[in-house]
Design a protein around this motif. Structure first.
Motif, PDB file in Angstrom:
ATOM      1  N   UNK A 169      43.760  46.299  33.701  1.00  0.00           N
ATOM      2  CA  UNK A 169      44.662  46.335  34.848  1.00  0.00           C
ATOM      3  C   UNK A 169      45.298  44.995  35.151  1.00  0.00           C
ATOM      4  N   UNK A 170      44.550  43.913  34.945  1.00  0.00           N
ATOM      5  CA  UNK A 170      45.086  42.589  35.274  1.00  0.00           C
ATOM      6  C   UNK A 170      46.126  42.107  34.257  1.00  0.00           C
ATOM      7  N   UNK A 171      46.385  42.903  33.234  1.00  0.00           N
ATOM      8  CA  UNK A 171      47.434  42.572  32.263  1.00  0.00           C
ATOM      9  C   UNK A 171      48.721  43.355  32.536  1.00  0.00           C
ATOM     10  N   UNK A 172      48.774  44.042  33.662  1.00  0.00           N
ATOM     11  CA  UNK A 172      49.928  44.851  34.026  1.00  0.00           C
ATOM     12  C   UNK A 172      50.446  44.415  35.395  1.00  0.00           C
ATOM     13  N   UNK A 173      51.538  45.037  35.823  1.00  0.00           N
ATOM     14  CA  UNK A 173      52.092  44.751  37.157  1.00  0.00           C
ATOM     15  C   UNK A 173      51.599  45.770  38.177  1.00  0.00           C
ATOM     16  N   UNK A 174      50.700  46.644  37.776  1.00  0.00           N
ATOM     17  CA  UNK A 174      50.222  47.701  38.669  1.00  0.00           C
ATOM     18  C   UNK A 174      49.340  47.133  39.771  1.00  0.00           C
ATOM     19  N   UNK A 175      49.354  47.795  40.903  1.00  0.00           N
ATOM     20  CA  UNK A 175      48.441  47.432  41.980  1.00  0.00           C
ATOM     21  C   UNK A 175      47.043  47.897  41.583  1.00  0.00           C
ATOM     22  N   UNK A 176      46.085  47.005  41.630  1.00  0.00           N
ATOM     23  CA  UNK A 176      44.729  47.366  41.245  1.00  0.00           C
ATOM     24  C   UNK A 176      43.985  47.936  42.450  1.00  0.00           C
ATOM     25  N   UNK A 177      43.437  49.125  42.329  1.00  0.00           N
ATOM     26  CA  UNK A 177      42.675  49.687  43.442  1.00  0.00           C
ATOM     27  C   UNK A 177      41.363  48.928  43.611  1.00  0.00           C
ATOM     28  N   UNK A 178      40.726  49.145  44.732  1.00  0.00           N
ATOM     29  CA  UNK A 178      39.427  48.505  44.958  1.00  0.00           C
ATOM     30  C   UNK A 178      38.462  48.885  43.844  1.00  0.00           C
TER      31      UNK A 178
ATOM     32  N   UNK B 164      50.910  39.635  34.159  1.00  0.00           N
ATOM     33  CA  UNK B 164      51.589  40.826  33.658  1.00  0.00           C
ATOM     34  C   UNK B 164      52.085  40.569  32.237  1.00  0.00           C
ATOM     35  N   UNK B 165      51.472  41.248  31.278  1.00  0.00           N
ATOM     36  CA  UNK B 165      51.877  41.113  29.878  1.00  0.00           C
ATOM     37  C   UNK B 165      52.768  42.270  29.444  1.00  0.00           C
ATOM     38  N   UNK B 166      53.200  43.069  30.426  1.00  0.00           N
ATOM     39  CA  UNK B 166      54.061  44.204  30.119  1.00  0.00           C
ATOM     40  C   UNK B 166      53.320  45.410  29.592  1.00  0.00           C
ATOM     41  N   UNK B 167      52.009  45.417  29.746  1.00  0.00           N
ATOM     42  CA  UNK B 167      51.219  46.541  29.249  1.00  0.00           C
ATOM     43  C   UNK B 167      51.232  47.689  30.251  1.00  0.00           C
ATOM     44  N   UNK B 168      50.830  48.852  29.784  1.00  0.00           N
ATOM     45  CA  UNK B 168      50.839  50.069  30.591  1.00  0.00           C
ATOM     46  C   UNK B 168      49.465  50.293  31.190  1.00  0.00           C
ATOM     47  N   UNK B 169      49.416  50.420  32.516  1.00  0.00           N
ATOM     48  CA  UNK B 169      48.141  50.619  33.201  1.00  0.00           C
ATOM     49  C   UNK B 169      47.448  51.899  32.734  1.00  0.00           C
ATOM     50  N   UNK B 170      48.235  52.886  32.298  1.00  0.00           N
ATOM     51  CA  UNK B 170      47.671  54.156  31.844  1.00  0.00           C
ATOM     52  C   UNK B 170      47.065  54.061  30.450  1.00  0.00           C
ATOM     53  N   UNK B 171      47.328  52.980  29.734  1.00  0.00           N
ATOM     54  CA  UNK B 171      46.773  52.791  28.397  1.00  0.00           C
ATOM     55  C   UNK B 171      45.291  52.454  28.518  1.00  0.00           C
ATOM     56  N   UNK B 172      44.404  53.264  27.942  1.00  0.00           N
ATOM     57  CA  UNK B 172      42.964  53.002  28.089  1.00  0.00           C
ATOM     58  C   UNK B 172      42.526  51.693  27.447  1.00  0.00           C
ATOM     59  N   UNK B 173      43.353  51.122  26.579  1.00  0.00           N
ATOM     60  CA  UNK B 173      42.998  49.858  25.939  1.00  0.00           C
ATOM     61  C   UNK B 173      43.533  48.644  26.708  1.00  0.00           C
ATOM     62  N   UNK B 174      44.331  48.892  27.734  1.00  0.00           N
ATOM     63  CA  UNK B 174      44.889  47.800  28.535  1.00  0.00           C
ATOM     64  C   UNK B 174      44.011  47.555  29.754  1.00  0.00           C
TER      65      UNK B 174
END
Length: 204
Positions: free
Chosen positions: A144-153, A132-142
């Motif tokens: 998913x593995x750089x955020x704390x969001x749950x990654x869907x299948x 988690x690098x504190x990035x936003x999962x909704x950011x198209x340039x981020x």
């Protein structure tokens, strides 16, 4: 190729049976999809690591990271992933003994016995950190593995994906997998119309 059977259905799409068609509850009671590194295995990995400590990680190939006592088992794991149920778990690598750079070289060296690394992002990275690098999962340039969001299948654009756990998370961090063959079979049974759409070319 896996032993795969195709069963006719009421729709134009067949059901697929084989080792890659599994359900989690059935696999949970089995132990043949995992193994633990022995002390001899760790010694072999340490010896291979000693030979590449000063080598650029991108230059480490199978020949540079010899594992004669492990090679047959690693080949079997590769076959299980590509032609069997599609996943395997290795336990027992004492990551606390290694620096991040050393663990990365061992991970890369093992991967060299399974295939050729390919880029996983627009920057050409072939080895990335799930953190988690504190990035936003909704950011198209981020990613998913750089955020704390749950990654869907999801699937990645490679034949195999490997993960090495360097540190257990304080909370969460669990990984789960699913058989895409079983998902497909269920779609054919329940919604063959949607399964038919799934089989068409898909723009991404």
């Amino acid at each position: 190729m896996p032993d795969t059977a195709i069963q006719a259905t009421g729709s134009d799409l067949p059901l697929i049976a084989g080792p890659q068609s599994w359900r989690g509850e059935a696999q949970a009671g089995r132990g043949d999809w995992s193994c633990t590194f022995t002390s001899a295995d760790i010694a072999a990995l340490d010896a291979a690591l000693d030979g590449v400590r000063e080598t650029d990680i991108l230059a480490i190939d199978k020949a540079a990271f010899p594992l004669p006592g492990l090679s047959a088992r690693l080949a079997g794991i590769r076959n299980e992933i590509l032609n069997g149920r599609g996943f395997f778990l290795l336990r027992g690598l004492p990551v606390e003994r290694y620096s991040t750079a050393e663990a990365a070289r061992i991970f890369w060296g093992l991967g060299a016995h399974w295939g050729e690394a390919v880029s996983q992002n627009g920057k050409g990275h072939v080895l990335g950190h799930v953190k988690d690098l504190g990035l936003d999962y909704a950011d198209p340039l981020a990613r998913g593995y750089q955020t704390s969001a749950r990654l869907p299948y999801h699937t990645d654009s490679s034949d195999m994906v490997g993960l090495l756990c360097l540190q257990t998370s304080k909370s969460g961090g669990l990984s789960s997998i699913v058989s895409t063959t079983t998902v497909y079979n269920e779609m054919v049974k329940r919604r063959p119309d949607l399964a038919a759409v799934l089989m068409r070319p898909l723009y991404r």
